[in-house]
Each structure stands twice: as structure tokens, then as C-alpha cells.
Scaffold this active site. Structure first.
Site, PDB file in Angstrom:
ATOM      1  N   ASP A  97      -5.364  -5.197  -5.536  1.00 25.71           N
ATOM      2  CA  ASP A  97      -6.619  -4.747  -4.929  1.00 25.71           C
ATOM      3  C   ASP A  97      -7.431  -5.956  -4.469  1.00 25.71           C
ATOM      4  OD1 ASP A  97      -8.770  -3.314  -4.107  1.00 25.71           O
ATOM      5  OD2 ASP A  97      -9.215  -2.407  -6.044  1.00 25.71           O
ATOM      6  N   ASP A  98      -7.579  -6.127  -3.181  1.00 25.88           N
ATOM      7  CA  ASP A  98      -8.409  -7.190  -2.583  1.00 25.88           C
ATOM      8  C   ASP A  98      -7.782  -8.576  -2.702  1.00 25.88           C
ATOM      9  OD1 ASP A  98     -10.135  -5.069  -2.274  1.00 25.88           O
ATOM     10  OD2 ASP A  98     -11.819  -5.964  -3.352  1.00 25.88           O
ATOM     11  N   CYS A 111     -10.354   0.130   0.273  1.00 23.93           N
ATOM     12  CA  CYS A 111      -9.396   0.692  -0.681  1.00 23.93           C
ATOM     13  C   CYS A 111      -8.849   2.087  -0.365  1.00 23.93           C
ATOM     14  CB  CYS A 111     -10.032   0.745  -2.068  1.00 23.93           C
ATOM     15  SG  CYS A 111     -10.471  -0.884  -2.709  1.00 23.93           S
ATOM     16  N   ARG A 154      -4.868   3.094   0.559  1.00 28.56           N
ATOM     17  CA  ARG A 154      -3.959   3.715  -0.415  1.00 28.56           C
ATOM     18  C   ARG A 154      -3.376   5.025   0.124  1.00 28.56           C
ATOM     19  NH1 ARG A 154      -5.197   0.916  -5.246  1.00 28.56           N
ATOM     20  NH2 ARG A 154      -6.375  -0.808  -4.394  1.00 28.56           N
ATOM     21  N   LYS A 204      -4.861   1.696 -10.457  1.00 27.54           N
ATOM     22  CA  LYS A 204      -5.969   2.249  -9.669  1.00 27.54           C
ATOM     23  C   LYS A 204      -5.460   3.313  -8.695  1.00 27.54           C
ATOM     24  CE  LYS A 204      -9.413   0.887  -6.241  1.00 27.54           C
ATOM     25  NZ  LYS A 204     -10.244  -0.225  -5.737  1.00 27.54           N
ATOM     26  N   HIS A 260      -7.795   5.951  -6.780  1.00 23.42           N
ATOM     27  CA  HIS A 260      -8.821   5.933  -5.732  1.00 23.42           C
ATOM     28  C   HIS A 260      -8.535   6.870  -4.559  1.00 23.42           C
ATOM     29  CE1 HIS A 260     -12.294   3.209  -4.141  1.00 23.42           C
ATOM     30  NE2 HIS A 260     -12.639   4.450  -4.412  1.00 23.42           N
ATOM     31  N   SER A 276     -12.460   2.241  -8.243  1.00 29.79           N
ATOM     32  CA  SER A 276     -12.704   0.792  -8.314  1.00 29.79           C
ATOM     33  C   SER A 276     -13.381   0.409  -9.627  1.00 29.79           C
ATOM     34  CB  SER A 276     -13.568   0.340  -7.141  1.00 29.79           C
ATOM     35  OG  SER A 276     -12.894   0.586  -5.930  1.00 29.79           O
ATOM     36  N   HIS A 283      -9.921  -7.137  -7.518  1.00 29.33           N
ATOM     37  CA  HIS A 283     -11.216  -6.547  -7.162  1.00 29.33           C
ATOM     38  C   HIS A 283     -12.232  -6.982  -8.222  1.00 29.33           C
ATOM     39  CE1 HIS A 283     -14.201  -3.447  -6.314  1.00 29.33           C
ATOM     40  NE2 HIS A 283     -13.504  -3.028  -5.271  1.00 29.33           N
ATOM     41  N   ASP A 302      -3.892  -4.163  -0.939  1.00 31.21           N
ATOM     42  CA  ASP A 302      -4.489  -3.035  -0.203  1.00 31.21           C
ATOM     43  C   ASP A 302      -5.420  -3.461   0.924  1.00 31.21           C
ATOM     44  OD1 ASP A 302      -6.662  -3.933  -1.748  1.00 31.21           O
ATOM     45  OD2 ASP A 302      -7.490  -1.906  -1.916  1.00 31.21           O
ATOM     46  N   ASN A 303      -5.871  -4.704   0.889  1.00 34.53           N
ATOM     47  CA  ASN A 303      -6.723  -5.249   1.970  1.00 34.53           C
ATOM     48  C   ASN A 303      -6.971  -6.714   1.659  1.00 34.53           C
ATOM     49  OD1 ASN A 303      -8.929  -3.222   0.280  1.00 34.53           O
ATOM     50  ND2 ASN A 303      -9.389  -5.403   0.317  1.00 34.53           N
ATOM     51  N   LYS A 318     -11.914  -8.716   3.797  1.00 39.68           N
ATOM     52  CA  LYS A 318     -12.044  -7.281   3.509  1.00 39.68           C
ATOM     53  C   LYS A 318     -13.169  -6.639   4.321  1.00 39.68           C
ATOM     54  CE  LYS A 318     -13.262  -4.180  -0.322  1.00 39.68           C
ATOM     55  NZ  LYS A 318     -13.279  -4.007  -1.780  1.00 39.68           N
TER      56      LYS A 318
HETATM   57 MG    MG Z   1      -9.197  -3.108  -2.075  1.00 42.77          MG
END
Ligand code: MG
Length: 481
Positions: free
Chosen positions: A61-62, A101, A105, A158, A160, A183, A257, A309-310, A330
């Protein structure tokens, strides 16, 4: 835009495998629009080396494009992932489908642009704890499709895509779920403003996020200092439980994240500070999973994909990652928001190489179904491509374009090395003619070439218009609360 190495692999003969295992193609309409899916009559898979492969997708994540040693980070020690990048394929133009996010996903799991299934919005960019919506029940996820084909399926980490029961992983094709459903900075009870001072001393109690087992909350607030360790244990347990049959494990990390937490064994260990500690613990986690696969003799029948994811959440300064040579991060439609590390590892099947062609998280849907011998759904638009020809060196690379959305709006288009930005920023700034960059010659998107290449501008403008004509507006599930 060419591969450094092609690969000489072979594909399993799934047809004969299914036949030998007493499987049959169902003539009945399959649940939720799946047509022609191989239904497994006899799940006694045994030691058949020709059985469909296992799939593990590890989704951070991130994490930014530049956050691994193998992608150029000078101080983070990502030895396990770096080794897998050398042994497998390292992709340098691989994209998340969104730069935040929830839509990212949704796209990975369904192979569809979020604008097609309500998982994007121009007002609320992701789901929040007060959201009542989620991934629509009639969407087909990788888990839904592979479960139909006899796979065991687990989601760890996660989610989300909706935290209310009807939207949880166990209602989207997963046999089990263990993780924080949204998150880790949500349910913020610290009194700190979100962008204030990097959460200088993150405290577990400041973020009252739940930890769930299937549909039940089992801990609140989740102890985030041990969560990577517990996710790792869960993945390993599921691998051991499922080792005698094909399995799909979706391991979606909570980190990096913000707020950042690392286990005490990792805290203070990295030259890159707390952010480095967190990445190095994730790297350790991947190493543990790899070791488990090797110890159980499963590594040569398991595709492991690692991606993010980003891009990095840059406003968090030292608590955000790096996009390497790419512009911004992001939330944006610059390369740093969308382009992410991607490592494909499958010893003996994927020949090592650096892949510079375009790939996208939506392609994992098509690739997963192809590897499992499952037909694509025919009742909906699928935006992914099967990457098998590139992974195994069996044919032409399937993708040479990429569409960059912010919410429901198409902001930019890439075709080959050229990328046109029709809109940038928030608040939105429109560009006519669009800003045009050559991503081969100008990796950080610095030099607008629109005036020099009007014919390229027109080509990308037409591509954008043709693409937009394929999208039918749907109600946003992100705005329901
Ligand atoms: Mg993310």
C-alpha cells in the site's frame, strides 16, 4: 520498448490435466456470469506436477517505484525481493490502475476499470469507515473465478472494497479473510490533523482500526506493530493448509501506508529510517513466504507477483516513499502516482529478465484465469490482458497502452512511449493541446513535446475518445453512506 530477454517457458496442458482429474466443463450457466469455467469434480489433486499453478499476489500500500534496492533505492535493504527480481522478471513499466487505494484494488481483482463497476468517484476517492457501499456483489474477482475452478482462496491484509459483511472478502470468492479491512490511518482518534507533522510518534491507540477474522472483528485497535508478522504467519498457515491443491492467496499489505509501524526487531534497523524499517519488514515477510514455498516443494508450481497499489504518499515527507526518477506520487496521474515496482517470480518457468513493456494490475486477472484454465467472463467488459506470452516467451506482448483516470475522469493516455495529459492536478487544469511526453527519452515528464509532434497528439486524442466511448456511466458505490 523491447524486452531485454525473452523467455522460453512452456504452458501447462490444463485440458489434459482436467481430463485426467475427472474434471468437466460445465454446460450449465455458471454463477455470476462465468461461462465455460472448468468445474472440478474431484478435488483430490495429489502430487500431479501438471496441476494448475498456485498464485500468490503480494500487494503493498503506497510503496513507490523507487522503494526497493532493485529499483534503485540506495539505503533500503530489500535483499529478498531483490533476489526474486533477479531470479524472475522485473517490470519497469508496470502500472497500478488508479493512484489511490480503493479503485486500484477493485481493478486488480476484477480486471476492470473502476469506472465500469462503480468503484470510482469524483467526490470520495476511496471508501471510508462511514461508507455503506463496496465492490458490487455481481463483480467477478480472481478469487470468485479460481474458486469455481477448484482453488482454495485466502485474503490476508487490507481489503478496502467495503467493510460491511456483504462486501467482505468471504462474499467475494475468498474462503477466509484475516486483516484490517480499510486504511490503517482511518478511525483516527489521535486529534492530529492528517497531514500534520508525519505522526512523529505513531501510537497504536491513535488509530482505532479493527482487525477482522472472516466477518468478525477480533481486535480493536489492531496492534499495528505486530501486524506484518501476523499477516506473514497467516499466509504461511494457508500455504501449508492448501499445499495439496491449487491455491490463490491475495496478501494485501497494510503498509507502507501511514501511520508507519514496524516490529521491534525491525524498528531502528534500516538506514532509511522508519519508512525503511517498514519496507525491510515487508521484504522479510516475502522472504518467509518464499522459504515456505521452497521447504514444501511448491516453488516450481507457484507464481508469486509482488506490486503496489499506487505511488508514494509524498506529503508525508520522510514517512512517504520515493517514486525514483518518476514525477510526483500518489493521487496524481503523473507517472509517480501510477507506475509501481512489479516482480514476477516462478523458478523454472519464468526466465530471468527485465521487462520494459507496459503491464497493468488489471492484467493479473486475465493472467490468473489463463493459468488456471478458466475462460474470461463474456457478459462484461474486461480491461486486462493475459501476460502469459511475455512471462513465458510464447508470443507477442499484449499491451501497449494505458489509461490514467482520476475518479471517473480520463486525465491521460499512454500509447507506446508517448503519454498525453489532457488534464492534470487537483483542482483540475485542462490542457489543449494536451501536454505530451516521451516516456522513453524523458522519464520524469519534464519536456512537453506537443508542438513538435502534432500527429502524435492527434493519435492519442483519438485513442482517448475511442476509449471513452466504451465506458457507460454507472452509479458510484463510493458515495453511498
Ligand atoms: Mg494505497
Amino acid at each position: 520498448m523491447e524486452r531485454e530477454k525473452t523467455v522460453a517457458g512452456r504452458r501447462f496442458d490444463y485440458g489434459s490435466w482436467l481430463f485426467r482429474k475427472g474434471c468437466f466443463l460445465s454446460g450449465l450457466p455458471m454463477a455470476m456470469g462465468l461461462v465455460g469455467v472448468a468445474a472440478i469434480a474431484d478435488p483430490a489433486f495429489g502430487d500431479d506436477a501438471n496441476r494448475p499453478p498456485n498464485l500468490i499476489i503480494i500487494f503493498t500500500d503506497d510503496m513507490g517505484y523507487g522503494d526497493l534496492g532493485s529499483y534503485g533505492h540506495p539505503t533500503i535493504n530489500s535483499q529478498h525481493l531483490d533476489r526474486m527480481a533477479v531470479e524472475g522478471q522485473k517490470w519497469t513499466s508496470f502500472y497500478a490502475t488508479a493512484s489511490v487505494c480503493t479503485p486500484s484494488r477493485a481493478a486488480l481483482l476484477t480486471g476492470r476499470l473502476p469506472v465500469r463497476n462503480g468503484m470510482s468517484s469524483d467526490r470520495r476517492r476511496v471508501l471510508f469507515p462511514d461508507s455503506k457501499g463496496g465492490l458490487p456483489r455481481d463483480e467477478i474477482t480472481i478469487a470468485t473465478a479460481l474458486k469455481e475452478a477448484g482453488y482454495a482462496t485466502a485474503c490476508v491484509g487490507k481489503w478496502h472494497l467495503g467493510h460491511l459483511e456483504e462486501f467482505l472478502p468471504t462474499n467475494h470468492g475468498f474462503d477466509s479473510y484475516f486483516g484490517i479491512p480499510y486504511s490503517n490511518d482511518m478511525d483516527n482518534v489521535s486529534g492530529l490533523q492528517h497531514f500534520e507533522a508525519n505522526y512523529p510518534e505513531p501510537k497504536v491507540d491513535s488509530f482505532n482500526v479493527p482487525l477482522m477474522r472472516n466477518t468478525e472483528i477480533i481486535e480493536r485497535p489492531a496492534d499495528q506493530t505486530t501486524i506484518t508478522r501476523r499477516y506473514t504467519d497467516e499466509v504461511i498457515e494457508r500455504i501449508k493448509e492448501y499445499q495439496d491443491r491449487p491455491f490463490f492467496i491475495y496478501y494485501a499489505q497494510t503498509f507502507p501506508h501511514v501511520p508507519l509501524f514496524a516490529h521491534e526487531e525491525f524498528e531502528g534497523g534500516s538506514l532509511a529510517g522508519l519508512y525503511g524499517d517498514v519496507i525491510e519488514e515487508i521484504d522479510w515477510s516475502v522472504g518467509q513466504i518464499r522459504k515456505t514455498l521452497e521447504d514444501l516443494g511448491l516453488s516450481e508450481n507457484t507464481l508469486v507477483v509482488f506490486t503496489s497499489d499506487n505511488g508514494p504518499w509524498l506529503p508525508f515527507r520522510e514517512h512517504g516513499g520515493l517514486a525514483g526518477p518518476l514525477r510526483d506520487g500518489k493521487g496524481t496521474t503523473w507517472e509517480g502516482g501510477f507506475r509501481v515496482p512489479a516482480i514476477f517470480w516462478w523458478p523454472g518457468k519464468i526466465e530471468p529478465g527485465v521487462i520494459r513493456e507496459i503491464g497493468c494490475t488489471m492484467d493479473l486477472f486475465n493472467t490468473a484465469l489463463a493459468l488456471a484454465g478458466v475462460d474470461l467472463p463474456r457478459d462484461r467488459t474486461i480491461d486486462g490482458h493475459d501476460l502469459s506470452p511475455t512471462l513465458f516467451g510464447t508470443g507477442e506482448h499484449p499491451r501497449d497502452e494505458m489509461f490514467y483516470y482520476r475518479g471517473t475522469q480520463l486525465y491521460a493516455v499512454r500509447k507506446g512511449p508517448w503519454k498525453a495529459h489532457f488534464v492534470t492536478g487537483a483542482p483540475r487544469e485542462e490542457h489543449d493541446p494536451p501536454k505530451l511526453f516521451h516516456l522513453g527519452h524523458d522519464v520524469p515528464e519534464r519536456f512537453n513535446r506537443a508542438e513538435d509532434y502534432p500527429e502524435v497528439v492527434e493519435k492519442l486524442r483519438s485513442l482517448a475518445e475511442e476509449h471513452k466511448a466504451t465506458v457507460t456511466p454507472v452509479e458510484s458505490q463510493l458515495e453511498i453512506r
